[in-house]
Design a protein around this motif. Structure first.
Motif, PDB file in Angstrom:
ATOM      1  N   SER A   1      17.549  28.474 -14.421  1.00 43.75           N
ATOM      2  CA  SER A   1      16.938  27.382 -15.179  1.00 43.75           C
ATOM      3  C   SER A   1      15.496  27.725 -15.477  1.00 43.75           C
ATOM      4  O   SER A   1      14.849  28.421 -14.697  1.00 43.75           O
ATOM      5  CB  SER A   1      17.011  26.086 -14.377  1.00 43.75           C
ATOM      6  OG  SER A   1      16.308  25.047 -15.028  1.00 43.75           O
TER       7      SER A   1
ATOM      8  N   TYR B   1      13.414  25.219 -15.670  1.00 47.85           N
ATOM      9  CA  TYR B   1      12.738  24.050 -15.131  1.00 47.85           C
ATOM     10  C   TYR B   1      11.958  24.418 -13.883  1.00 47.85           C
ATOM     11  O   TYR B   1      12.520  24.953 -12.921  1.00 47.85           O
ATOM     12  CB  TYR B   1      13.752  22.957 -14.833  1.00 47.85           C
ATOM     13  CG  TYR B   1      13.134  21.678 -14.338  1.00 47.85           C
ATOM     14  CD1 TYR B   1      13.465  21.155 -13.091  1.00 47.85           C
ATOM     15  CD2 TYR B   1      12.206  20.977 -15.109  1.00 47.85           C
ATOM     16  CE1 TYR B   1      12.896  19.991 -12.631  1.00 47.85           C
ATOM     17  CE2 TYR B   1      11.637  19.809 -14.651  1.00 47.85           C
ATOM     18  CZ  TYR B   1      11.991  19.316 -13.418  1.00 47.85           C
ATOM     19  OH  TYR B   1      11.424  18.165 -12.963  1.00 47.85           O
TER      20      TYR B   1
ATOM     21  N   TRP C   1      14.431  21.244  -8.212  1.00 42.63           N
ATOM     22  CA  TRP C   1      15.754  21.412  -8.793  1.00 42.63           C
ATOM     23  C   TRP C   1      16.762  20.419  -8.263  1.00 42.63           C
ATOM     24  O   TRP C   1      16.908  20.238  -7.058  1.00 42.63           O
ATOM     25  CB  TRP C   1      16.267  22.814  -8.480  1.00 42.63           C
ATOM     26  CG  TRP C   1      15.913  23.852  -9.482  1.00 42.63           C
ATOM     27  CD1 TRP C   1      15.069  23.729 -10.558  1.00 42.63           C
ATOM     28  CD2 TRP C   1      16.410  25.194  -9.511  1.00 42.63           C
ATOM     29  NE1 TRP C   1      15.014  24.905 -11.238  1.00 42.63           N
ATOM     30  CE2 TRP C   1      15.817  25.825 -10.640  1.00 42.63           C
ATOM     31  CE3 TRP C   1      17.271  25.917  -8.700  1.00 42.63           C
ATOM     32  CZ2 TRP C   1      16.090  27.149 -10.966  1.00 42.63           C
ATOM     33  CZ3 TRP C   1      17.539  27.245  -9.025  1.00 42.63           C
ATOM     34  CH2 TRP C   1      16.952  27.847 -10.157  1.00 42.63           C
TER      35      TRP C   1
ATOM     36  N   ASP D   1      21.516  18.692 -12.324  1.00 43.64           N
ATOM     37  CA  ASP D   1      21.428  18.497 -13.772  1.00 43.64           C
ATOM     38  C   ASP D   1      20.309  19.322 -14.413  1.00 43.64           C
ATOM     39  O   ASP D   1      20.212  19.381 -15.635  1.00 43.64           O
ATOM     40  CB  ASP D   1      21.222  17.021 -14.099  1.00 43.64           C
ATOM     41  CG  ASP D   1      22.465  16.195 -13.816  1.00 43.64           C
ATOM     42  OD1 ASP D   1      22.361  14.963 -13.763  1.00 43.64           O
ATOM     43  OD2 ASP D   1      23.542  16.796 -13.650  1.00 43.64           O
ATOM     44  N   ASP D   2      19.451  19.948 -13.604  1.00 49.61           N
ATOM     45  CA  ASP D   2      18.352  20.757 -14.133  1.00 49.61           C
ATOM     46  C   ASP D   2      18.773  22.184 -14.449  1.00 49.61           C
ATOM     47  O   ASP D   2      17.986  22.950 -15.001  1.00 49.61           O
ATOM     48  CB  ASP D   2      17.196  20.804 -13.132  1.00 49.61           C
ATOM     49  CG  ASP D   2      16.626  19.430 -12.845  1.00 49.61           C
ATOM     50  OD1 ASP D   2      16.391  19.130 -11.657  1.00 49.61           O
ATOM     51  OD2 ASP D   2      16.425  18.666 -13.808  1.00 49.61           O
TER      52      ASP D   2
ATOM     53  N   ARG E   1      20.623  25.281 -16.157  1.00 48.64           N
ATOM     54  CA  ARG E   1      21.172  25.648 -17.467  1.00 48.64           C
ATOM     55  C   ARG E   1      22.418  26.518 -17.344  1.00 48.64           C
ATOM     56  O   ARG E   1      23.372  26.349 -18.084  1.00 48.64           O
ATOM     57  CB  ARG E   1      20.108  26.392 -18.285  1.00 48.64           C
ATOM     58  CG  ARG E   1      20.575  26.745 -19.692  1.00 48.64           C
ATOM     59  CD  ARG E   1      19.431  27.277 -20.529  1.00 48.64           C
ATOM     60  NE  ARG E   1      19.856  27.535 -21.902  1.00 48.64           N
ATOM     61  CZ  ARG E   1      19.058  27.992 -22.856  1.00 48.64           C
ATOM     62  NH1 ARG E   1      17.783  28.252 -22.587  1.00 48.64           N
ATOM     63  NH2 ARG E   1      19.521  28.195 -24.065  1.00 48.64           N
TER      64      ARG E   1
END
Length: 122
Positions: free
Chosen positions: A98, A100, A104, A107-108, A110
Motif C-alpha cells: 500500500s 498509505y 494500516w 481496507d488500506d 491495495r
C-alpha cells in the motif's frame, strides 16, 4: 501486480520461521510492504510493514521484539523473520502492499498476496 509469498509451515513454540514476499508488476519505491495475519474466527490484523524506499519499520505490539521485517530491493522481496513463536501466532499470513503511510487496516491495502499458513504447536 503480483505478490507471491513463500515460507510458513509448522513449528514448535519458541521456534523460528521465515516468510518472504516477492513483488512484481509495478515500481514499488513509493510503497509500504508488509504482512497481515488472520487466525480462524478472527479479523485480519496488521503484523509489520516496511517502507520500500526508506526502510523504516512498524510492528504490531504483539510481535514487536520477536519479529523482524526487512527488504531486499534488488530482489523486490520483503522478508519477515519470526522468532520466539507462540501458539497465538498461528494464522494465515498475507503479504500486503500500500502507499498509505498511516496506521494500516485491511481496507488500506491495495495489493494482497495469497496467504501462507503458519502453525505453532504448544
Amino acid at each position: 501486480v503480483q505478490l507471491q509469498a513463500f515460507g510458513g509451515g509448522l513449528v514448535q513454540a519458541g521456534g523460528s520461521l521465515r516468510l518472504s514476499c516477492a513483488a512484481s508488476g509495478d515500481t514499488f519505491s513509493n510503497y509500504y510492504m508488509g504482512w497481515f495475519r488472520q487466525a480462524p474466527g478472527k479479523e485480519r490484523e496488521f503484523v509489520a510493514r516496511t517502507s520500500w524506499s526508506r526502510g523504516s519499520t512498524n510492528y504490531a505490539d504483539s510481535v514487536r521484539g520477536r519479529f523482524t521485517i526487512s527488504r531486499d530491493n534488488a530482489k523486490n522481496t520483503v522478508i519477515l523473520q519470526m522468532n520466539s513463536l507462540k501458539p497465538e501466532d498461528t494464522a494465515v499470513y498475507y503479504c500486503a502492499a500500500s502507499m498509505y503511510s498511516g496506521r494500516w487496516y485491511r481496507d488500506d491495502i491495495r495489493y494482497w498476496g495469497k496467504g501462507t499458513q503458519v502453525t505453532v504447536s504448544s
